[in-house]
Scaffold this active site. Structure first.
Site, PDB file in Angstrom:
ATOM      1  N   HIS A 220      10.179  11.030 -27.221  1.00  0.00           N
ATOM      2  CA  HIS A 220       8.732  11.733 -26.446  1.00  0.00           C
ATOM      3  C   HIS A 220       8.801  13.237 -26.914  1.00  0.00           C
ATOM      4  CE1 HIS A 220       5.837  13.025 -24.296  1.00  0.00           C
ATOM      5  NE2 HIS A 220       6.065  13.779 -23.357  1.00  0.00           N
TER       6      HIS A 220
ATOM      7  N   HIS B 129       0.768  13.393 -29.426  1.00  0.00           N
ATOM      8  CA  HIS B 129       0.822  11.671 -29.033  1.00  0.00           C
ATOM      9  C   HIS B 129       0.290  11.591 -29.676  1.00  0.00           C
ATOM     10  CE1 HIS B 129      -0.003  12.483 -23.937  1.00  0.00           C
ATOM     11  NE2 HIS B 129       0.852  12.161 -24.350  1.00  0.00           N
TER      12      HIS B 129
ATOM     13  N   GLU C 136      11.173  19.662 -23.917  1.00  0.00           N
ATOM     14  CA  GLU C 136      10.171  20.386 -22.302  1.00  0.00           C
ATOM     15  C   GLU C 136      10.968  21.554 -21.600  1.00  0.00           C
ATOM     16  OE1 GLU C 136       7.287  18.440 -22.033  1.00  0.00           O
ATOM     17  OE2 GLU C 136       7.629  16.178 -22.712  1.00  0.00           O
TER      18      GLU C 136
ATOM     19  N   GLU D 198      -3.395  17.389 -10.769  1.00  0.00           N
ATOM     20  CA  GLU D 198      -4.423  17.794 -12.207  1.00  0.00           C
ATOM     21  C   GLU D 198      -5.368  17.555 -11.528  1.00  0.00           C
ATOM     22  OE1 GLU D 198      -2.431  16.200 -14.770  1.00  0.00           O
ATOM     23  OE2 GLU D 198      -3.819  16.241 -16.417  1.00  0.00           O
TER      24      GLU D 198
ATOM     25  N   ARG E 178      -2.390  22.045 -13.275  1.00  0.00           N
ATOM     26  CA  ARG E 178      -1.015  21.262 -14.055  1.00  0.00           C
ATOM     27  C   ARG E 178      -1.266  21.020 -15.361  1.00  0.00           C
ATOM     28  NH1 ARG E 178       1.399  16.122 -10.929  1.00  0.00           N
ATOM     29  NH2 ARG E 178       2.984  15.266 -11.983  1.00  0.00           N
TER      30      ARG E 178
ATOM     31  N   HIS F 261       1.400  18.393 -26.491  1.00  0.00           N
ATOM     32  CA  HIS F 261       1.585  16.419 -25.942  1.00  0.00           C
ATOM     33  C   HIS F 261       0.227  16.495 -27.057  1.00  0.00           C
ATOM     34  CE1 HIS F 261       4.413  17.838 -23.175  1.00  0.00           C
ATOM     35  NE2 HIS F 261       4.060  16.535 -23.297  1.00  0.00           N
TER      36      HIS F 261
ATOM     37  N   LYS G 298       8.055  23.949 -12.211  1.00  0.00           N
ATOM     38  CA  LYS G 298       7.158  22.395 -12.132  1.00  0.00           C
ATOM     39  C   LYS G 298       7.023  22.379 -10.530  1.00  0.00           C
ATOM     40  CE  LYS G 298       5.931  17.665 -13.107  1.00  0.00           C
ATOM     41  NZ  LYS G 298       6.639  16.192 -13.999  1.00  0.00           N
TER      42      LYS G 298
ATOM     43  N   ASN H 259       0.841  19.738 -20.150  1.00  0.00           N
ATOM     44  CA  ASN H 259       0.308  19.047 -21.591  1.00  0.00           C
ATOM     45  C   ASN H 259       0.727  20.261 -23.066  1.00  0.00           C
ATOM     46  OD1 ASN H 259       0.113  17.276 -20.054  1.00  0.00           O
ATOM     47  ND2 ASN H 259      -2.914  17.516 -19.733  1.00  0.00           N
TER      48      ASN H 259
ATOM     49  N   ARG I   4       1.028  -1.091  -0.051  1.00  0.00           N
ATOM     50  CA  ARG I   4       0.015   0.229   0.121  1.00  0.00           C
ATOM     51  C   ARG I   4       0.748   1.362  -0.375  1.00  0.00           C
ATOM     52  NH1 ARG I   4      -3.318  -3.555   3.672  1.00  0.00           N
ATOM     53  NH2 ARG I   4      -5.178  -3.801   2.733  1.00  0.00           N
TER      54      ARG I   4
ATOM     55  N   LYS J 290       3.808  11.673 -10.894  1.00  0.00           N
ATOM     56  CA  LYS J 290       3.233  10.593 -11.489  1.00  0.00           C
ATOM     57  C   LYS J 290       3.804   9.367 -11.586  1.00  0.00           C
ATOM     58  CE  LYS J 290      -0.015  14.233 -14.291  1.00  0.00           C
ATOM     59  NZ  LYS J 290       0.481  14.348 -15.657  1.00  0.00           N
TER      60      LYS J 290
END
Ligand SMILES: NC(=O)c1ccc[n+]([C@@H]2O[C@H](COP(=O)([O-])OP(=O)(O)OC[C@H]3O[C@@H](n4cnc5c(N)ncnc54)[C@H](O)[C@@H]3O)[C@@H](O)[C@H]2O)c1
Length: 361
Positions: free
Chosen positions: A263, A251, A183, A235, A240, A247, A225, A244, A119, A141
């Site tokens: 990426h 994608h 980035e 988010e 947040r 992005h 950040k 993106n 957990r 994340k």
């Protein structure tokens, strides 16, 4: 050079991002203060021969688990190996510590294992790519991929600390390094005119991996950040999601042309497309859009979508994105450097032309 500490303020699970060169003693002090029962070091097959011994010795890790280098390791198979090792062979308990040594792949995988083992146990990010230092190691994340899409199985689980040691970047392949600069440009454009202007001045030194410049640039990205994550950890409030920028199209490129783009390379094309959208629909001055494109060009990043990407394919791929609601997709746009927002866009030919750069309406 003294290490810089940037706090990520998140109440009970606040932590520091330590930035500098040769941070082994800081890492050792941290591990000693934690007093974990066991330390499991997770790394990948490229990083292990280059950097794992030094880290294992510094933190006195009991064991090193190595996953194959590459995105494919963000998988149930590798996660299962990690669980088997942690629970079966190593008998980790709730006071054990995982150290993730590697790029975003190792950080996301080891972080997700830490989020779910017993957990949730503590873990430390020791990023070895520029992308992981400026982005993926911060903010908690964690995820693995599923056959239906990237990062679909995951959790928010903040690290106990992050150590960004510029020493690792000496061995990072040039293409990986350059890719991460997309980035960096994104963060600077979102942070505002001061950060962006500084990055423009730093460009040549950054390309040469000059140490002082790297530390300054990583610190700027981390502070940016950290502030966003502190204000919107999960988010939910929207801020947040501004990370993106670029992005959505990225994608699409990664989905339609698997293995063609790193990426950051796809993000670079996505940022340029987002600038076109911003000029057309968010009053971004064309001269600002040109500055953003110009900086990506100085880093020799790709700027334009491949001509073989058809509008219909673009639309259908965006439409299958997990963040879609109806036929409207939220794109991140800028009205100025440092002034970003979400813009709901209907998926139609006009939008596709704007993103592809086949019209400048
Ligand atoms: N969690 C987040 O918030 C977040 C944010 C952005 C990206 N990501 C994830 O990050 C991943 C991409 O991360 P990445 O770009 O770091 O890729 P990566 O982890 O695959 O590393 C890139 C390559 O560089 C090698 N490498 C790493 N460090 C090295 C070093 N110091 N010297 C030599 N080789 C080295 C790796 O073995 C790999 O081959 C993606 O899976 C993406 O989804 C996560």
């Amino acid at each position: 050079m003294n290490a810089i500490r940037v706090p990520v303020s998140l109440g009970d699970h606040s932590y520091d991002v330590v930035i500098g060169q040769h941070l082994l003693s800081e890492l050792r002090d941290f591990a000693e203060a934690e007093k974990p029962t066991t330390i499991l070091l997770v790394t990948d097959s490229n990083v292990r021969p280059l950097h794992a011994d030094a880290i294992q010795n510094a933190v006195v890790a009991n064991h090193v688990l190595t996953v194959p280098a590459g995105e494919a390791s963000k998988s149930l198979d590798q996660l299962g190996r990690l669980y088997d090792d942690a629970l079966g062979t190593r008998r980790l308990d709730r006071r054990s510590l995982i150290v993730a040594l590697g790029g975003g792949v190792v950080g996301d995988l080891a972080g997700f294992a830490a989020a779910t083992l017993l957990r949730g146990i503590r873990y430390v990010q020791v990023p070895t790519t520029l992308l992981a230092m400026v982005d993926s190691s911060i903010g908690g994340k964690t995820a693995i991929n599923h056959v239906t899409g990237k990062n679909l199985i995951g959790a928010f689980h903040q690290p106990a600390a992050v150590f960004c040691d510029m020493h690792f970047l000496r061995t990072l392949p040039e293409r990986e390094y350059i890719s991460a600069l997309a980035e960096v440009v994104k963060a600077a454009a979102l942070a505002g005119p001061d950060a962006f202007g500084q990055l423009e001045r730093d460009a040549e030194h950054l390309l040469a991996r000059d140490l002082a410049t790297l530390v300054r640039v990583v610190e700027t990205c981390v502070r940016f950040k950290a502030a966003i994550v502190s204000g919107d950890e999960r988010e939910t409030s929207g801020s947040r999601a501004l990370l993106n920028l670029g992005h959505s199209l990225a994608h699409v490129l990664e989905t339609v042309f698997p293995d063609r783009y790193l990426h950051g390379e796809a993000v670079s094309v996505g940022i340029v497309a987002a600038m076109r959208l911003s000029v057309a629909r968010a009053q971004l001055p064309a001269s600002t859009a040109a500055r953003v494109r110009g900086l990506l060009a100085r880093f020799k990043l790709p700027l334009d979508p491949p001509p073989e990407l058809a509008a219909a394919k673009l639309i259908s791929t965006v439409a299958s994105d997990k963040k879609r609601s109806g036929d409207v997709v939220n794109f991140v746009v800028l009205s100025d450097l440092g002034a970003a927002g979400g813009l709901p866009c209907r998926l139609n030919d006009e939008l596709a032309s704007l993103l592809l750069g086949t019209t400048h309406a």
